[in-house]
Structures are given as C-alpha cells and as structure tokens.
Scaffold this active site. Structure first.
Site, PDB file in Angstrom:
ATOM      1  N   ARG A   1     -20.351   9.459 -29.906  1.00  0.00           N
ATOM      2  CA  ARG A   1     -21.222   9.890 -30.788  1.00  0.00           C
ATOM      3  C   ARG A   1     -21.026  10.721 -31.912  1.00  0.00           C
ATOM      4  NH1 ARG A   1     -24.536  11.159 -25.486  1.00  0.00           N
ATOM      5  NH2 ARG A   1     -25.559   9.184 -25.400  1.00  0.00           N
TER       6      ARG A   1
ATOM      7  N   ARG B   1       2.402   1.115  -7.936  1.00  0.00           N
ATOM      8  CA  ARG B   1       2.284  -1.086  -7.442  1.00  0.00           C
ATOM      9  C   ARG B   1       1.335  -1.321  -8.687  1.00  0.00           C
ATOM     10  NH1 ARG B   1      -1.540  -2.771  -1.932  1.00  0.00           N
ATOM     11  NH2 ARG B   1      -0.312  -5.035  -2.185  1.00  0.00           N
TER      12      ARG B   1
ATOM     13  N   ARG C   1     -19.723   0.321 -36.198  1.00  0.00           N
ATOM     14  CA  ARG C   1     -18.341   0.119 -35.255  1.00  0.00           C
ATOM     15  C   ARG C   1     -18.540  -1.738 -35.535  1.00  0.00           C
ATOM     16  NH1 ARG C   1     -18.350   1.020 -29.117  1.00  0.00           N
ATOM     17  NH2 ARG C   1     -20.273   0.652 -28.834  1.00  0.00           N
TER      18      ARG C   1
ATOM     19  N   SER D   1       0.587  -1.531  -0.347  1.00  0.00           N
ATOM     20  CA  SER D   1       0.214  -0.320   0.164  1.00  0.00           C
ATOM     21  C   SER D   1       0.625   1.099  -0.284  1.00  0.00           C
ATOM     22  CB  SER D   1      -0.830   0.036   0.764  1.00  0.00           C
ATOM     23  OG  SER D   1      -0.221  -0.378   2.412  1.00  0.00           O
TER      24      SER D   1
ATOM     25  N   ARG E   1      -7.828  -5.556 -18.506  1.00  0.00           N
ATOM     26  CA  ARG E   1      -8.066  -6.668 -17.677  1.00  0.00           C
ATOM     27  C   ARG E   1      -7.059  -5.919 -16.453  1.00  0.00           C
ATOM     28  NH1 ARG E   1      -9.161 -11.669 -19.407  1.00  0.00           N
ATOM     29  NH2 ARG E   1      -9.364 -11.311 -16.856  1.00  0.00           N
ATOM     30  N   HIS E   2      -6.514  -5.168 -16.543  1.00  0.00           N
ATOM     31  CA  HIS E   2      -5.142  -4.653 -15.482  1.00  0.00           C
ATOM     32  C   HIS E   2      -6.663  -3.276 -14.676  1.00  0.00           C
ATOM     33  CE1 HIS E   2      -2.027  -6.953 -16.184  1.00  0.00           C
ATOM     34  NE2 HIS E   2      -2.409  -6.848 -17.261  1.00  0.00           N
TER      35      HIS E   2
ATOM     36  N   ARG F   1       2.932  -8.545 -17.819  1.00  0.00           N
ATOM     37  CA  ARG F   1       3.617  -8.147 -19.915  1.00  0.00           C
ATOM     38  C   ARG F   1       5.166  -7.668 -19.885  1.00  0.00           C
ATOM     39  NH1 ARG F   1      -1.520  -9.884 -20.823  1.00  0.00           N
ATOM     40  NH2 ARG F   1      -3.007  -8.857 -19.531  1.00  0.00           N
TER      41      ARG F   1
ATOM     42  N   GLU G   1     -18.882   9.232 -24.802  1.00  0.00           N
ATOM     43  CA  GLU G   1     -19.123  10.036 -25.596  1.00  0.00           C
ATOM     44  C   GLU G   1     -18.802  10.157 -26.793  1.00  0.00           C
ATOM     45  OE1 GLU G   1     -18.131   9.385 -23.163  1.00  0.00           O
ATOM     46  OE2 GLU G   1     -19.563  10.258 -21.438  1.00  0.00           O
ATOM     47  N   SER G   2     -17.191   9.742 -26.847  1.00  0.00           N
ATOM     48  CA  SER G   2     -16.843   9.928 -28.148  1.00  0.00           C
ATOM     49  C   SER G   2     -17.559   8.492 -29.872  1.00  0.00           C
ATOM     50  CB  SER G   2     -15.038   8.766 -28.095  1.00  0.00           C
ATOM     51  OG  SER G   2     -15.634   7.772 -27.875  1.00  0.00           O
TER      52      SER G   2
HETATM   53  C1  LIG Z   1       0.260 -13.731 -19.837  1.00  0.00           C
HETATM   54  C2  LIG Z   1      -0.104 -13.386 -19.647  1.00  0.00           C
HETATM   55  C3  LIG Z   1      -1.313 -14.621 -20.278  1.00  0.00           C
HETATM   56  C4  LIG Z   1      -2.693 -13.719 -19.745  1.00  0.00           C
HETATM   57  N1  LIG Z   1      -3.543 -14.561 -20.249  1.00  0.00           N
HETATM   58  C5  LIG Z   1      -5.140 -15.214 -20.414  1.00  0.00           C
HETATM   59  C6  LIG Z   1      -6.376 -15.455 -20.402  1.00  0.00           C
HETATM   60  O1  LIG Z   1      -6.124 -16.254 -21.579  1.00  0.00           O
HETATM   61  N2  LIG Z   1      -7.169 -15.795 -20.775  1.00  0.00           N
HETATM   62  C7  LIG Z   1      -7.801 -14.373 -19.503  1.00  0.00           C
HETATM   63  O2  LIG Z   1      -9.374 -14.037 -18.936  1.00  0.00           O
HETATM   64  N3  LIG Z   1      -6.612 -13.625 -18.800  1.00  0.00           N
HETATM   65  C8  LIG Z   1      -5.595 -13.981 -19.877  1.00  0.00           C
HETATM   66  N4  LIG Z   1      -4.806 -13.139 -18.816  1.00  0.00           N
HETATM   67  C9  LIG Z   1      -5.288 -11.799 -17.756  1.00  0.00           C
HETATM   68  C10 LIG Z   1      -4.795 -12.211 -16.616  1.00  0.00           C
HETATM   69  O3  LIG Z   1      -6.161 -13.366 -16.297  1.00  0.00           O
HETATM   70  C11 LIG Z   1      -4.838 -10.666 -15.763  1.00  0.00           C
HETATM   71  O4  LIG Z   1      -6.372 -10.847 -15.673  1.00  0.00           O
HETATM   72  C12 LIG Z   1      -4.397  -9.759 -16.430  1.00  0.00           C
HETATM   73  O5  LIG Z   1      -2.638  -9.425 -16.198  1.00  0.00           O
HETATM   74  C13 LIG Z   1      -4.663  -8.710 -14.806  1.00  0.00           C
HETATM   75  O6  LIG Z   1      -4.210  -9.380 -14.479  1.00  0.00           O
HETATM   76  P1  LIG Z   1      -4.268  -8.460 -12.273  1.00  0.00           P
HETATM   77  O7  LIG Z   1      -5.769  -9.222 -11.993  1.00  0.00           O
HETATM   78  O8  LIG Z   1      -3.431  -9.108 -11.320  1.00  0.00           O
HETATM   79  O9  LIG Z   1      -4.569  -7.228 -12.204  1.00  0.00           O
HETATM   80  P2  LIG Z   1      -5.417  -6.157 -11.868  1.00  0.00           P
HETATM   81  O10 LIG Z   1      -6.741  -6.004 -12.067  1.00  0.00           O
HETATM   82  O11 LIG Z   1      -4.686  -4.405 -12.250  1.00  0.00           O
HETATM   83  O12 LIG Z   1      -5.490  -6.539 -10.511  1.00  0.00           O
HETATM   84  C14 LIG Z   1      -4.133  -5.877  -9.329  1.00  0.00           C
HETATM   85  C15 LIG Z   1      -3.957  -6.428  -8.337  1.00  0.00           C
HETATM   86  O13 LIG Z   1      -5.193  -6.779  -7.561  1.00  0.00           O
HETATM   87  C16 LIG Z   1      -5.892  -8.163  -7.005  1.00  0.00           C
HETATM   88  N5  LIG Z   1      -7.502  -8.263  -7.351  1.00  0.00           N
HETATM   89  C17 LIG Z   1      -8.137  -7.325  -8.227  1.00  0.00           C
HETATM   90  N6  LIG Z   1      -9.754  -7.788  -8.530  1.00  0.00           N
HETATM   91  C18 LIG Z   1      -9.224  -8.709  -7.581  1.00  0.00           C
HETATM   92  C19 LIG Z   1     -10.538  -9.719  -7.072  1.00  0.00           C
HETATM   93  N7  LIG Z   1     -11.514  -9.474  -7.843  1.00  0.00           N
HETATM   94  N8  LIG Z   1     -10.026 -10.227  -6.237  1.00  0.00           N
HETATM   95  C20 LIG Z   1      -9.113 -10.559  -5.944  1.00  0.00           C
HETATM   96  N9  LIG Z   1      -8.214 -10.026  -6.024  1.00  0.00           N
HETATM   97  C21 LIG Z   1      -7.823  -9.119  -7.246  1.00  0.00           C
HETATM   98  C22 LIG Z   1      -4.721  -9.291  -6.963  1.00  0.00           C
HETATM   99  O14 LIG Z   1      -3.878  -9.016  -6.008  1.00  0.00           O
HETATM  100  C23 LIG Z   1      -4.438  -8.181  -8.844  1.00  0.00           C
HETATM  101  O15 LIG Z   1      -3.057  -9.058  -9.053  1.00  0.00           O
HETATM  102  C24 LIG Z   1      -3.466 -13.125 -18.894  1.00  0.00           C
HETATM  103  C25 LIG Z   1      -2.521 -12.597 -18.336  1.00  0.00           C
HETATM  104  C26 LIG Z   1      -1.408 -12.430 -18.748  1.00  0.00           C
HETATM  105  C27 LIG Z   1      -0.335 -11.738 -18.389  1.00  0.00           C
END
Ligand SMILES: Cc1cc2nc3c(=O)[nH]c(=O)nc-3n(C[C@H](O)[C@H](O)[C@H](O)COP(=O)(O)OP(=O)(O)OC[C@H]3O[C@@H](n4cnc5c(N)ncnc54)[C@H](O)[C@@H]3O)c2cc1C
Length: 237
Positions: A94, A182, A164, A52, A75-76, A191, A91-92
């Site tokens: 439109r 963090r 689109r 933190s 996904r992050h 990544r 917005e964009s």
């Molecule tokens: C090489 C690679 C291959 C991948 N292949 C796939 C795939 O085939 N299919 C697929 O669906 N995804 C895939 N992903 C995506 C992966 O599963 C993660 O969703 C993505 O990397 C985001 O990581 P994160 O959840 O750590 O990040 P963030 O969402 O930024 O989260 C950061 C941290 O916060 C915590 N956190 C966030 N949300 C929660 C929650 N809801 N519950 C508990 N803790 C949480 C966790 O500690 C997490 O590490 C891939 C990723 C990589 C790097």
C-alpha cells in the site's frame, strides 16, 4: 547483505546439550571460553546431527537481491524473512512505490551453456563480448518496457498491488532474513558450492554470494559451531 543483529553464541549450543544430563548446572557452560574448550562435545553434536542445541542462537540480515533470488530464499522455511519492498508484505504494497533497480549480470559471470551441460550439476562458461552485449541490451530493453508499463498504471491511479504484476523477476527487492544457526547452516550447506563437501551442491551464483556472506558472519560469531560444520563435510546438523 548487512548483518543487523545476533544473539546466543557457541556456548548456548553447549549448555543446551548439557541440560539433558546436568539440569540447572548446565548454566555454568554459558561462557564462550567453555565452548572453546568443549569443541569435542560440539563436534560430536554436529557429527551425529543432534541439531536442536544449535537452535538457541539467532541472527538477522538485511538482504538486497533480485526477485528471482528471493524466490529461492523463500524456499528455506526455517529462515523467516520479511520483505519491506515489492508488495510481498501487504503493508508495503500500500505504501511503497518500487524503485527501478534491476539486475544486470557482470561481464565476468559465467552464463554460456556448455555442450556437456548437466541439469543436476549446472556449470556455465564465460561469455564473449558480443553475447554479453546482447544479454545487457535485451535485459535493459525488457526492464524499461516493463517499468514504463508499471509507471503508466501508477500514474493512472491503479493500485500498486495490481500494477506490480508488470514488474520483472530481475527487479531488486530488500528484506530481512533471520534464522538460528541450524537453519543458517542448512542454507549455507545447500546454497554454496564446495567440492570437498559431503553433499556437493550447485546453487545459482547470486544466492551463493548471499550464502557466503552469511557464512562469513556465522564463522565469526559461532567459531566452534562453524569449525565443526567444516570438519564434518558441511552437513547441517
Ligand atoms: C541447487 C538447488 C536446486 C534446487 N532446485 C529446485 C527445483 O528445481 N525445484 C524446487 O521446487 N526446489 C528446488 N530447490 C529447493 C529445495 O528443494 C529446497 O526447498 C530448499 O533448498 C530449502 O531446503 P530445506 O527444505 O532443507 O530448507 P528448510 O525449509 O529451511 O527446512 C530445513 C529442514 O527442515 C526439515 N523440514 C522442513 N520442512 C519440512 C517438512 N514439511 N517436512 C519434513 N521435514 C521438513 C527438513 O529436514 C529440511 O532439510 C533447489 C535447491 C537447491 C539448493
């Protein structure tokens, strides 16, 4: 990737950690020189994954990437993003018509699947001239058909949010990505490919390119945080 802003350097992580034992006196640590001298404390935070304190900075980047890479970025969850293209924000949708900028891989980008391909550790081979020409031709052909369909609908006054749907994954979109150190370290850890990392990741080359540019920025503006991240196997705290 274009860095747009940043705030809160290493000293914020240090002072935030010290507030637990020093209260208001921790404010005296809000000085980059203190952070440089206290790398042992910052290293301990990183090593023990006390994450933190690393949440008190912030950076924002402009990113221009194909849609399939935006899907990975999204996904992050701890890296907020705000698309200004491609109708991903209402917005964009439109007000903006999409430019025909499409992704074509460079000739040097490895893209041939080897015999010993492993899904969890994907590595590709460099392609031959003939196969590369096929890739270029097929992508260009598919993009032009898709973009023509999109334009035809726009010209018939169909809403952009409907038209689109014809646009392919290879079209470029721009947006803003922001995160605290963090979250950025978590992004960089996952990544980028580094054989020395504690957990070796195998990201797609195009998102790695973005992550490496963000990494360079972080190393410049959070030097102690970055140094300790490297020292501890590139594991995000
Ligand atoms: C090489 C690679 C291959 C991948 N292949 C796939 C795939 O085939 N299919 C697929 O669906 N995804 C895939 N992903 C995506 C992966 O599963 C993660 O969703 C993505 O990397 C985001 O990581 P994160 O959840 O750590 O990040 P963030 O969402 O930024 O989260 C950061 C941290 O916060 C915590 N956190 C966030 N949300 C929660 C929650 N809801 N519950 C508990 N803790 C949480 C966790 O500690 C997490 O590490 C891939 C990723 C990589 C790097």
């Amino acid at each position: 990737v274009i860095p747009l802003q940043h705030t809160g350097g290493d000293e914020f992580a240090l002072a935030a950690a010290r507030v637990s034992s020093q209260g208001i006196e921790a404010l005296e640590s809000l000085d980059p020189e203190h952070a440089a001298k206290a790398r042992g404390t910052i290293n301990a935070l990183m090593r023990q994954r006390h994450g933190s304190p690393f949440e008190h900075g912030y950076a924002t980047f402009y990113v221009h990437a194909p849609l399939f890479i935006w899907e990975e970025i999204k996904r992050h969850r701890h890296m907020p993003f705000d698309h200004d293209d491609l109708s991903l924000s209402q917005e964009s949708a439109r007000y903006k018509e999409i430019e025909p900028t499409f992704w074509i891989p460079e000739r040097s980008r490895p893209m041939l699947v080897p015999d010993e391909y492993k899904a969890m550790r994907p590595r590709f081979l460099e392609t031959d001239d003939g196969t590369y020409e096929t890739v270029r031709y097929e992508l260009t052909y598919a993009y032009s058909i898709a973009y023509d369909a999109y334009r035809n609908m726009i010209e018939r006054n169909v809403a952009r949010e409907v038209a689109r749907a014809a646009l392919p994954h290879g079209i470029y979109a721009s947006g803003w990505v922001s995160g605290n150190p963090r979250a950025l370290l978590n992004f960089i850890s996952l990544r980028t490919h580094d054989e020395q990392a504690t957990y070796v990741s195998y990201p797609q080359a195009e998102i790695e390119d973005i992550a490496r540019q963000i990494e360079e920025f972080l190393a410049q503006h959070w030097p102690v945080t970055y140094e300790t991240f490297q020292k501890n196997g590139r594991v995000a705290p």
